[in-house]
Write an enzyme that holds these catalytic residues in place. Sequence first.
Site, PDB file in Angstrom:
ATOM      1  N   LYS A  14       0.481   2.518   3.519  1.00 40.41           N
ATOM      2  CA  LYS A  14       1.535   1.955   2.663  1.00 40.41           C
ATOM      3  C   LYS A  14       2.563   3.030   2.319  1.00 40.41           C
ATOM      4  CE  LYS A  14      -1.559  -1.588   0.852  1.00 40.41           C
ATOM      5  NZ  LYS A  14      -2.341  -2.126  -0.282  1.00 40.41           N
ATOM      6  N   GLN A  58      -4.524  -0.422  -5.849  1.00 37.80           N
ATOM      7  CA  GLN A  58      -5.345  -0.675  -4.669  1.00 37.80           C
ATOM      8  C   GLN A  58      -6.738  -1.098  -5.110  1.00 37.80           C
ATOM      9  OE1 GLN A  58      -4.121  -0.629  -1.551  1.00 37.80           O
ATOM     10  NE2 GLN A  58      -6.077  -1.296  -0.723  1.00 37.80           N
ATOM     11  N   ASP A  81       2.039  -7.057  -5.088  1.00 35.90           N
ATOM     12  CA  ASP A  81       0.906  -7.659  -4.374  1.00 35.90           C
ATOM     13  C   ASP A  81       0.811  -9.165  -4.596  1.00 35.90           C
ATOM     14  OD1 ASP A  81      -0.651  -6.077  -2.700  1.00 35.90           O
ATOM     15  OD2 ASP A  81      -1.680  -5.091  -4.362  1.00 35.90           O
TER      16      ASP A  81
HETATM   17  N1  GUN Z   1      -7.580  -4.289  -1.151  1.00 42.16           N
HETATM   18  C1  GUN Z   1      -7.725  -5.006  -0.016  1.00 42.16           C
HETATM   19  N2  GUN Z   1      -6.569  -5.627   0.281  1.00 42.16           N
HETATM   20  C2  GUN Z   1      -5.698  -5.303  -0.690  1.00 42.16           C
HETATM   21  C3  GUN Z   1      -4.330  -5.633  -0.940  1.00 42.16           C
HETATM   22  O1  GUN Z   1      -3.673  -6.369  -0.213  1.00 42.16           O
HETATM   23  N3  GUN Z   1      -3.780  -5.075  -2.040  1.00 42.16           N
HETATM   24  C4  GUN Z   1      -4.475  -4.267  -2.870  1.00 42.16           C
HETATM   25  N4  GUN Z   1      -3.849  -3.778  -3.943  1.00 42.16           N
HETATM   26  N5  GUN Z   1      -5.731  -3.945  -2.684  1.00 42.16           N
HETATM   27  C5  GUN Z   1      -6.329  -4.464  -1.588  1.00 42.16           C
END
Ligand code: GUN
Length: 244
Positions: A14, A58, A81
């Site tokens: 990211k 995350q 998100d």
């Molecule tokens: N953990 C697994 N997939 C995701 C996601 O799309 N966003 C976040 N913040 N954590 C995750």
Amino acid sequence: MGDNPASQVYVRNKIKACADTSIQSFEYRLPAQTTEAELLALIDRLNRDDSVDGILVQLPVPRHISEARIIAAIAPEKDADGFHPINVGNLVVGRPGFLPCTPYGVMKMIDSTGYDLTGKRAVVVGRSNIVGKPQALLLLRRNATVTVAHSRTENLAEVTREADVLIAAVGRAKLIKADMIKPGALVIDVGMNRDENGKLCGDVDTAAAMEVAGWISPVPGGVGPMTIAMLLTNTVEAVERRLA
Ligand code: GUN
């Protein structure tokens, strides 16, 4: 938070995607023993910081932290998100809001094929808040007839064989075999698992499924990069809404 190896890979990807697109990103890497109050204080600070347009935590967070309280603490207008209950509610009732990145990316992939979902049978295998549930709502919004199956579904193969569009997001390595797929179906694999040799694999037995499916999105390489692309899309949209 903590040192989940998969999370470290996702976060690194990211950050790189932000750098590649000239989005400034800031990483806060917190030790596993950080308290919920400390994490909430950081979120509160970023919520009020006018130089920050998008925030994500995350997941997973360590067990002593309430995931629901953390998600609810993020300002809905900075919720890149799309996990905040306000954005989830907007998705349910069909109002504008931020969409969760993975199901949003899956819709973009389906659209890229020119496939018309109207009236088609869509089966989502998996019912997580991050993928399965929002995916089902997005397919429904596009006039598909949607079934949500999951790890406890009886006669799963009978259900999946009905699917014109099959989305596998249940987290079981190679669960979906070729004989569970309708010939010509559009199959999108959202799984992220390790097979018996420790190799990254999805929820679909891809090599065999390719012989049956009309379209297939494999793991690795399919949905993962789309998730990140939609995270950047949501972030840019947050800026546009702030300036509107
Ligand atoms: N953990 C697994 N997939 C995701 C996601 O799309 N966003 C976040 N913040 N954590 C995750």
